[in-house]
Write a protein that holds these residues in place. Structure first.
Motif, PDB file in Angstrom:
ATOM      1  N   TYR A 101       0.852  -1.202   0.000  1.00 47.74           N
ATOM      2  CA  TYR A 101       0.000   0.000   0.000  1.00 47.74           C
ATOM      3  C   TYR A 101       0.884   1.248   0.000  1.00 47.74           C
ATOM      4  O   TYR A 101       0.630   2.222  -0.714  1.00 47.74           O
ATOM      5  N   ASN A 158      -9.069   6.005  -1.818  1.00 48.94           N
ATOM      6  CA  ASN A 158      -9.341   5.472  -0.487  1.00 48.94           C
ATOM      7  C   ASN A 158      -8.769   6.379   0.597  1.00 48.94           C
ATOM      8  O   ASN A 158      -9.436   6.721   1.573  1.00 48.94           O
ATOM      9  N   ARG A 159      -7.525   6.774   0.414  1.00 53.66           N
ATOM     10  CA  ARG A 159      -6.842   7.593   1.433  1.00 53.66           C
ATOM     11  C   ARG A 159      -7.542   8.951   1.585  1.00 53.66           C
ATOM     12  O   ARG A 159      -7.721   9.448   2.697  1.00 53.66           O
ATOM     13  N   GLY A 205      -5.737  -0.678  11.552  1.00 56.41           N
ATOM     14  CA  GLY A 205      -5.274  -0.896  10.186  1.00 56.41           C
ATOM     15  C   GLY A 205      -4.798   0.439   9.622  1.00 56.41           C
ATOM     16  O   GLY A 205      -5.105   0.817   8.488  1.00 56.41           O
ATOM     17  N   ASP A 249      -2.185  -1.262  14.416  1.00 56.53           N
ATOM     18  CA  ASP A 249      -1.872  -2.039  13.216  1.00 56.53           C
ATOM     19  C   ASP A 249      -1.087  -3.259  13.687  1.00 56.53           C
ATOM     20  O   ASP A 249      -0.485  -3.235  14.762  1.00 56.53           O
ATOM     21  N   ASP A 286      -3.701  -6.769  16.690  1.00 59.96           N
ATOM     22  CA  ASP A 286      -4.377  -7.431  15.574  1.00 59.96           C
ATOM     23  C   ASP A 286      -5.884  -7.235  15.723  1.00 59.96           C
ATOM     24  O   ASP A 286      -6.444  -7.551  16.775  1.00 59.96           O
ATOM     25  N   VAL A 287      -6.529  -6.758  14.669  1.00 60.30           N
ATOM     26  CA  VAL A 287      -7.972  -6.500  14.743  1.00 60.30           C
ATOM     27  C   VAL A 287      -8.760  -7.788  14.974  1.00 60.30           C
ATOM     28  O   VAL A 287      -9.896  -7.748  15.460  1.00 60.30           O
ATOM     29  N   VAL A 343     -10.434   1.570   7.849  1.00 65.54           N
ATOM     30  CA  VAL A 343     -10.383   1.996   6.449  1.00 65.54           C
ATOM     31  C   VAL A 343      -9.469   1.053   5.674  1.00 65.54           C
ATOM     32  O   VAL A 343      -8.294   0.889   6.023  1.00 65.54           O
TER      33      VAL A 343
HETATM   34  C1  SAM Z   1      -4.481  -1.039   2.858  1.00 61.49           C
HETATM   35  S1  SAM Z   1      -3.701  -0.532   4.341  1.00 61.49           S
HETATM   36  C2  SAM Z   1      -4.813   0.769   4.845  1.00 61.49           C
HETATM   37  C3  SAM Z   1      -4.109   1.877   5.591  1.00 61.49           C
HETATM   38  C4  SAM Z   1      -5.035   3.026   6.014  1.00 61.49           C
HETATM   39  N1  SAM Z   1      -6.134   2.568   6.834  1.00 61.49           N
HETATM   40  C5  SAM Z   1      -5.590   3.731   4.811  1.00 61.49           C
HETATM   41  O1  SAM Z   1      -6.700   3.388   4.384  1.00 61.49           O
HETATM   42  O2  SAM Z   1      -4.918   4.584   4.231  1.00 61.49           O
HETATM   43  C6  SAM Z   1      -4.243  -1.857   5.425  1.00 61.49           C
HETATM   44  C7  SAM Z   1      -3.524  -1.869   6.757  1.00 61.49           C
HETATM   45  O3  SAM Z   1      -4.188  -2.840   7.574  1.00 61.49           O
HETATM   46  C8  SAM Z   1      -3.209  -3.535   8.312  1.00 61.49           C
HETATM   47  N2  SAM Z   1      -3.753  -4.837   8.702  1.00 61.49           N
HETATM   48  C9  SAM Z   1      -4.032  -5.915   7.910  1.00 61.49           C
HETATM   49  N3  SAM Z   1      -4.523  -6.920   8.638  1.00 61.49           N
HETATM   50  C10 SAM Z   1      -4.567  -6.464   9.921  1.00 61.49           C
HETATM   51  C11 SAM Z   1      -4.966  -7.053  11.151  1.00 61.49           C
HETATM   52  N4  SAM Z   1      -5.418  -8.318  11.199  1.00 61.49           N
HETATM   53  N5  SAM Z   1      -4.889  -6.305  12.277  1.00 61.49           N
HETATM   54  C12 SAM Z   1      -4.428  -5.032  12.247  1.00 61.49           C
HETATM   55  N6  SAM Z   1      -4.010  -4.433  11.110  1.00 61.49           N
HETATM   56  C13 SAM Z   1      -4.079  -5.144   9.969  1.00 61.49           C
HETATM   57  C14 SAM Z   1      -2.028  -3.653   7.377  1.00 61.49           C
HETATM   58  O4  SAM Z   1      -0.825  -3.879   8.083  1.00 61.49           O
HETATM   59  C15 SAM Z   1      -2.060  -2.296   6.692  1.00 61.49           C
HETATM   60  O5  SAM Z   1      -1.268  -1.368   7.386  1.00 61.49           O
END
Ligand code: SAM
Length: 300
Positions: free
Chosen positions: A46, A80-81, A103, A129, A156-157, A184
């Motif tokens: 990303y 998205n951002r 995330g 994250d 972890d979510v 997001v």
């Molecule tokens: C596509 S990026 C989105 C970043 C930000 N939210 C945005 O939209 O600009 C997804 C993020 O979710 C995190 N992520 C993925 N699975 C996750 C989990 N199970 N728990 C926490 N974070 C997670 C990834 O490490 C990554 O940083």
């Protein structure tokens, strides 16, 4: 930096917003053993799409495969951002003062707290994250205004109880007051729909009426051939990705009051209030190029 902020031991490299130079990012020694530079990470891919430099060769190779299959991925991630920016600003103007953003991604200015605190300097934000690279750069998320506060949780979510139980949440957020739960571009990394619902429920349940849910989610519905290939590439690379149709995305908002304009492709959510840098999000962008659904709702 406020002395109340939660500090982490990891260090931050001097992230610059320019396009990746090809040089490998600086790596904190403490985080290095966990970075897995041999497999692509969704956060680092990303970051590459956004033009950041905190990614490794393995991430860039996987990201380039995605760009071949879905050439507008950079437009999609900027859409998205910038949805996140507009949603945050709208909620701050609506009176929200607290955010739980899970995330978060590798810091990319403006980060959520910068957008919220530009409207309301007292805004408080807890970021979370599970990626060690995000942890390694989390100091960039700790640039709170003196009146506000930010904190970072490495969590972890899929274990929402652990995130809610952290001292960072207890010391930063007042859960008797409305909180914006911001997930997001995250829930598509939770392939099981029931598990994704349980996560949202677990996180929303302790929040009072007036709290908000901010979601965006990748979909194959708007560009079936290109987006489906993206799903395949992520899954082959070891990151479970589940694109969802609008009808499934809508189920996350059941029992909540959707704010106008409801569920729309991310670039359409209050596009009139945009801060996208010229050229990154062309005026002619199409729903298929974006392939992200987005919406914001308020808890009754
Ligand atoms: C596509 S990026 C989105 C970043 C930000 N939210 C945005 O939209 O600009 C997804 C993020 O979710 C995190 N992520 C993925 N699975 C996750 C989990 N199970 N728990 C926490 N974070 C997670 C990834 O490490 C990554 O940083």
């Amino acid at each position: 930096m406020s002395t109340d902020e939660i500090r982490v031991t990891a260090t931050e490299s001097e992230a610059e917003p320019e396009v990746a130079s090809g040089a490998e990012p600086e790596v904190d020694e403490a985080a290095a053993p966990h970075l897995r530079q041999d497999i692509p990470h969704s956060a680092r891919m990303y970051d590459y799409f956004l033009g950041g430099k905190d990614n490794f060769a393995v991430d860039r190779e996987a990201a380039e495969r995605v760009l071949t299959a879905f050439p507008t991925m950079r437009i999609a991630v900027h859409a998205n951002r910038t949805f996140m920016h507009r949603a945050t600003r709208a909620l701050a103007r609506h009176g929200l003062r607290q955010w739980l953003d899970i995330g978060t991604g590798i810091p990319t200015s403006p980060n959520l707290h910068e957008v919220a605190q530009a409207v309301e300097p007292r805004a408080r934000v807890v970021y979370a994250d599970n990626d060690p690279v995000v942890l390694a750069h989390s100091r960039a998320l700790m640039t709170s205004t003196p009146q506000g506060r930010t904190a970072y949780v490495h969590g972890d979510v899929r274990d929402p109880a652990s995130i809610l139980a952290t001292p960072q949440v207890a010391q930063t957020l007042d859960l008797t007051q409305p909180v914006a739960l911001s997930l997001v571009a995250l829930l598509h990394f939770v392939p099981d729909l029931d598990e994704a619902h349980a996560i949202v429920k677990h996180l929303l349940d302790p929040l009072p009426a007036g709290s908000a849910l901010v979601l965006s989610h990748a979909t194959a519905e708007l560009d079936p051939s290109g987006a489906s290939k993206v799903e395949e590439i992520y899954n082959q690379a070891g990151t479970s990705l589940r694109l969802r149709p609008r009808a499934e995305f809508a189920t996350f908002f059941e029992g909540l009051d959707l704010l106008d304009p409801g569920i729309v492709p991310a670039h359409r959510w209050h596009r009139d209030d945009t801060d996208a840098p010229a050229g990154l999000l062309p005026a002619t962008v199409t729903d298929a190029q974006v392939s992200f659904y987005a919406a914001v709702a308020i808890k009754r």
